[in-house]
Design an enzyme around this catalytic site. Structure first.
Site, mmCIF file in Angstrom:
data_model
loop_
_atom_site.group_PDB
_atom_site.id
_atom_site.type_symbol
_atom_site.label_atom_id
_atom_site.label_comp_id
_atom_site.label_asym_id
_atom_site.label_seq_id
_atom_site.Cartn_x
_atom_site.Cartn_y
_atom_site.Cartn_z
ATOM 1 N N ALA A 22 -0.358 -3.564 3.779
ATOM 2 C CA ALA A 22 -1.561 -2.751 3.986
ATOM 3 C C ALA A 22 -2.827 -3.353 3.378
ATOM 4 O O ALA A 22 -3.901 -2.746 3.475
ATOM 5 C CB ALA A 22 -1.390 -1.310 3.488
ATOM 6 N N ALA A 23 -2.744 -4.557 2.800
ATOM 7 C CA ALA A 23 -3.963 -5.161 2.238
ATOM 8 C C ALA A 23 -4.986 -5.429 3.345
ATOM 9 O O ALA A 23 -6.185 -5.195 3.173
ATOM 10 C CB ALA A 23 -3.619 -6.456 1.509
ATOM 11 N N GLY A 24 -4.489 -5.883 4.498
ATOM 12 C CA GLY A 24 -5.394 -6.146 5.618
ATOM 13 C C GLY A 24 -6.010 -4.856 6.151
ATOM 14 O O GLY A 24 -7.190 -4.817 6.518
ATOM 15 N N ASP A 25 -5.213 -3.798 6.198
ATOM 16 C CA ASP A 25 -5.723 -2.495 6.668
ATOM 17 C C ASP A 25 -6.813 -2.004 5.720
ATOM 18 O O ASP A 25 -7.857 -1.486 6.139
ATOM 19 C CB ASP A 25 -4.599 -1.454 6.711
ATOM 20 C CG ASP A 25 -3.399 -1.947 7.514
ATOM 21 O OD1 ASP A 25 -3.603 -2.727 8.451
ATOM 22 O OD2 ASP A 25 -2.261 -1.555 7.173
HETATM 23 O O1 RIB Z 1 -0.157 -3.208 7.819
HETATM 24 C C1 RIB Z 1 0.938 -2.619 7.202
HETATM 25 C C2 RIB Z 1 1.594 -1.639 8.123
HETATM 26 O O2 RIB Z 1 2.126 -2.327 9.218
HETATM 27 C C3 RIB Z 1 2.763 -0.891 7.518
HETATM 28 O O3 RIB Z 1 2.385 0.271 6.843
HETATM 29 C C4 RIB Z 1 3.687 -0.661 8.706
HETATM 30 O O4 RIB Z 1 3.835 0.664 9.051
HETATM 31 C C5 RIB Z 1 3.090 -1.496 9.843
HETATM 32 O O5 RIB Z 1 2.403 -0.725 10.738
#
Ligand code: RIB
Length: 306
Positions: free
Chosen positions: A249-252
């Protein structure tokens, strides 16, 4: 406060903490524990945006199951509006995530309900919303992504696309984007150019910019930082040093914080640097949504002088 529409996926993450390396083909390895953690690239971005102070609405699909209920409750606890998070006949998305002790992860996604999101639902949301920004990712049908770009641009709303996960992507239907933000492997999947440093990132960014003319291409390069291209900028914004625990989730986190900061200030360099700080802090913590920092936490981390 910026009103953000997040269009994307929501998954329950089954996180497997490996004792050593991930298994090779035909190999069996041991893990020390497993946990269920709320995730999904879209929902992660929504939570990151909410923790930065955005007024977030999440548009997505879950199944009629316990995971779906838990994920909805989690988003609501963050103050996220889930009126547009509807149930479908398919099961809630699930991601199996293997995490090595180094923090390196491998993710397998079973999309389920996420793939029932329609372009019509996106168009409808944008017709009635009054949003300041649209955040969209690629774990939902491409027609929904195209609708977000098209309808957002038609209404003069900045649209930010997190180009994950990696896939071959026709950029032409994405015209109208404000920010296109892939990571290194996503950029390579799109344009075929291996992205390893500032020079190759620039070539990849130019290639993508020529195809869909976003105001900015911002390539996430992990421990190197982020390469920012557009409106006269072509430079690497350095990463913040940190002790990685889990990069999930770092990219998110980066994309959501980048979008919010840029919309608020119009200063892309400052926005990318702040997003690098938030992403670095997220990497020091395990899990997807539990790792995402609040604005207060990022400011305190930066004040400590990392
Ligand atoms: O970017 C991380 C996410 O990728 C995770 O939370 C997983 O669910 C996938 O969608």
């Amino acid at each position: 406060m910026n009103r953000v529409l997040c269009v994307g996926s929501v998954n329950m993450d089954l996180v497997i903490s490996l004792k050593e390396k991930a298994p090779a083909g035909g190999e069996t390895v041991f893990a020390s524990e497993y946990r269920y953690v709320p995730g999904g690239k879209g929902a992660n971005q929504a939570v990151a945006a909410a923790r930065m102070g955005g007024a977030v609405t999440f548009l997505g699909r879950i199944g009629r199951d316990e995971n779906g209920k838990a994920l909805r409750n989690g988003l609501e606890r963050e103050g996220i509006d889930t009126l547009l998070l509807e149930e479908s006949d398919r099961p809630t998305g699930l991601a199996a995530i293997q995490v090595e002790p180094s923090g390196q992860n491998r993710i397998i996604v079973i999309s389920g309900a996420n793939m029932t999101l329609t372009a019509a639902a996106v168009t409808d949301a944008l017709k009635h919303g009054g949003y300041d920004c649209v955040l969209v990712g690629l774990e939902v049908p491409l027609e929904a992504v195209h609708a977000a770009c098209r309808e957002g641009a038609a209404r003069g709303i900045p649209v930010v696309l997190d180009a994950g996960p990696a896939m071959k992507l026709d950029l032409e239907p994405l015209r109208g984007l404000t920010i296109l933000s892939p990571n290194e492997s996503e950029a390579q999947a799109i344009c075929g150019i291996p992205v390893t440093d500032a020079a190759s990132a620039r070539r990849a960014a130019e290639w993508m910019a020529q195809r869909c003319s976003p105001a900015f291409v911002v390539i996430k390069m992990g421990g190197k930082g982020a390469f920012v291209f557009g409106k006269g900028l072509a430079e690497m914004i350095p990463a913040y040093p940190c002790e990685p625990v889990d990069s999930t989730a770092a990219g998110d986190c980066f994309t959501a914080v980048l979008a919010l900061e840029y919309i608020a200030s119009g200063d892309m360099r400052a926005a990318a640097s702040y997003a690098c700080a938030a992403a670095a802090l997220s990497v020091t913590r395990p899990g997807a949504q539990p790792s995402l920092p609040t604005r207060k936490e990022v400011d305190a981390w930066l004040r400590r002088g990392v």
